[in-house]
Structure formats: structure tokens, C-alpha cells
Design a protein around this motif. Structure first.
Motif: not given
Length: 354
Positions: A184-193, A246-252
Motif C-alpha cells: 500500500i502506498a499513501s501520501l501525507p494526509g491520507v487516512f491510515s497512512q 491525495l487519496a486518489l493518487t495514493s489509490a492509483q
């Protein structure tokens, strides 16, 4: 619309606001932009928002008024060839997001660009000088009023030459659920980073036994739910939505890391959902306080029946104190409590008729 408290504090400090090409980052559409245009008559205003609701509000307002010199941008990162002589940033809910935001604007400012940080005290803005000490110099309190604080600073000259690379900001972690390994990849500010949260973990263990066809991940965050479903069930077509860029980019990024494909798109609740789905799964966002969150969830649950195909199924996880079951029962159909654990409840409903 009345000016928010942070906007009122900004307008109290006219000497700090004079600029020709200001950049507003995550400011709401509350009348501040119009007030700024009237008072300072800039050549242009760029409004960057990573929240789709705020972006839509700005677009709709200034399309109606035909304001030619207001440019609205919805994205996870900001890119431009314009030089900005003023940057105003709404202090983010996630403190980790602040330096991400500052780093991404280094390419379009210089040592004379005023950087203003504004926010409500209860949001943690008091920590701004400490959080920004590696990027900003002279970050000092400029005003305090209406339960808000305003800080002003300048970029450290040596930090302006640092090239912003989005990949450097992803936090990546591995999880294993039911023998399925995911990255899983997650940017700052995304839930459960940084790790799998308790509610989502419970949801993954209580999905329908079989899933096929179109699946909607509502409020996808970093894409954990979709990645798990994509790996476990092969005959599915994934769609992922969120209000956060930020979430959408992380999800992608998470989909790509796990060799999966999916349609990733922004939406204000169901505003941009144009298809029907056999399955909807969600860990609905819970970031704005009980009352606000409950109203947003009620809107989602009341409208999702129109987005479910015949005998469509919805499975959600929620804090147990939130009364989702009566809403789902009224608008979707027979709603079961699958399990209650660790303060969370899994609800599952099937569309009664179509």
C-alpha cells in the motif's frame, strides 16, 4: 456565504495580502476570493485545492460570475510556470501534509514570496513554526483572533532549489490478509497512512464470500479495500472514488504496485457516480465530527440504492455508536449486522427491488 473565521483573520491583515499573482491553497469558497479581488485587484489568482468539494464550489461560483482571472486547480500536486508573490495556505488537518504542501510550491516562488499559514487553534496550527523549521525562516505569529492564528514566513533560500519528487512522499507498507500480500502506498494526509486501520481490517474479513461484476469502493483512501478485492476475486471491475486528490493518487499508486487496474475518480458523495454496481464496499470517512459525518453518510446511504444494480449488495464498516442500520434498512433493504468487534460494526444490505 459568510466569511469563515480564518478568512476574517486574513482580511484583518491587509499589509500582508498585497500581491499580483497570489496562490491560495485549500481555501474554501466563503467569499474571501471575491473580497480579495475587490480589495487588491491582482493580475490573477490561482486556487489550488486537493478537496473536490472545495474545488467544485470555486469552479461553480466563478463560472457563474464569469471571473476570468481566477484559476481553480484540483490535484494532489501543484505545477505551474507562474511566479507567485504570495501563498496563503489553510493549515491542514494532517500535520504531515504541511511540509508536503510547502515542498511542492518551491518551484514557483522565491525568497521574497510571503507564505501565510492560517487556521483554527483547535486544528493544531500553534505547531506551525516547529513543523516548518526545516523549510521556512522567520515563521512568526502575525495575528490571533476569532479562535484562529495567522503565521507569516519566508522560504529558506537553499530550500528553493530542491526538486519536488512525488515518489519521495509515499509511505509504503505491506500487509497480509487471508494469505493475500499487498503493498500500500499513501501520501501525507491520507487516512491510515502508515498501517492497516482496525475498521478496514474488520471489513476485509467480512466481505461477501463471492464477488463479481462491477465493484465500487466508496471513500477509497489509499486503496486498501480495492487492492484486497482485486487480488481475491478475479471476475471484478473496480471503481474507486474519494473526495481527496491525495487519496486518489495514493489509490492509483497502490493499484499499480499490486498489478491491478481500476477506474479512480473524484466525487462529492455520489455527485459523479454515473454507473450501477453489483457491489459497494466502504469504510465511510469520519473526519469532520459526529454530526457532520453522520449527515454525509446518511446522504450516501440514502442515494446509493440508485447506484446498485438488480439485487446489488453493500457492505460497510462503521463506528458502532453511529446508527447506520435504520438508514440502510429504509433506503436499501434488508440490513444485517454481520459482526461487532473493537468498537466497529459491519453492516450488509441487499437491494430489495429495482
Amino acid at each position: 456565504m459568510s466569511l469563515s473565521n480564518p478568512s476574517q483573520v486574513l482580511l484583518r491583515n491587509s499589509e500582508l495580502l498585497v500581491a499580483k499573482t497570489p496562490l491560495f491553497i485549500n481555501l474554501p469558497e466563503d467569499g474571501f476570493i471575491d473580497a480579495y479581488l475587490e480589495l487588491y485587484k491582482p493580475n490573477s489568482i490561482n486556487c489550488f485545492n486537493n478537496n473536490f468539494i472545495d474545488y467544485q464550489a470555486i469552479i461553480n461560483k466563478h463560472r457563474q460570475t464569469a471571473t476570468q482571472n481566477v484559476q481553480a486547480i484540483f490535484s494532489s500536486t501543484y505545477q505551474t510556470k507562474i511566479y507567485h508573490d504570495l501563498v496563503i495556505i489553510t493549515f491542514p488537518k494532517s500535520k504531515a501534509e504541511l511540509n508536503f504542501t510547502l515542498a511542492m510550491i518551491a518551484h514557483c516562488i522565491d525568497v521574497t514570496t510571503k507564505i501565510l499559514l492560517v487556521g483554527e487553534k483547535k486544528g493544531g496550527i500553534q505547531s506551525a513554526p516547529k513543523l516548518t523549521k526545516d523549510l521556512l525562516s522567520c515563521c512568526q505569529k502575525a495575528d490571533a483572533a476569532r479562535h484562529c492564528l495567522l503565521f507569516a514566513g519566508l522560504f529558506q533560500p537553499e530550500k528553493l532549489s530542491i526538486v519536488f519528487n512525488l515518489q519521495d512522499w509515499f509511505k509504503k507498507y505491506k500487509i497480509t490478509v487471508e494469505g493475500i500480500e499487498l503493498t500500500i502506498a499513501s501520501l501525507p494526509g491520507v487516512f491510515s497512512q502508515k498501517k492497516l486501520d482496525t475498521g478496514t481490517a474488520l471489513l476485509l474479513g467480512n466481505l461477501p464470500e463471492k464477488m463479481s461484476g462491477k465493484v465500487l469502493d466508496f471513500g477509497c483512501g489509499a486503496g486498501v479495500i480495492s487492492c484486497f478485492i482485486g487480488k481475491k476475486f478475479t471476475a471484478i471491475n473496480l471503481s474507486l472514488l474519494d473526495v481527496s486528490a491525495l487519496a486518489l493518487t495514493s489509490a492509483q499508486e497502490s493499484l499499480a504496485l499490486n498489478g491491478l487496474l481500476g477506474q479512480v475518480f473524484p466525487s462529492n458523495s455520489l455527485s459523479d457516480v454515473n454507473e450501477q454496481y453489483q457491489y459497494v464496499v466502504s469504510n465511510p470517512p469520519f473526519h469532520q465530527g459526529v454530526k457532520t459525518h453522520y449527515q454525509a453518510s446518511e446522504e450516501f446511504l440514502a442515494g446509493i440504492n440508485k447506484k446498485l444494480s438488480k439485487r446489488g449488495n453493500i457492505t460497510i464498516v462503521a463506528n458502532s455508536f453511529l446508527r447506520y442500520q435504520p438508514i440502510m434498512q429504509a433506503h436499501i433493504g434488508d440490513t444485517r449486522v454481520i459482526t461487532k468487534e473493537q468498537g466497529f460494526t459491519i453492516y450488509q444490505a441487499q437491494l430489495s427491488s429495482k
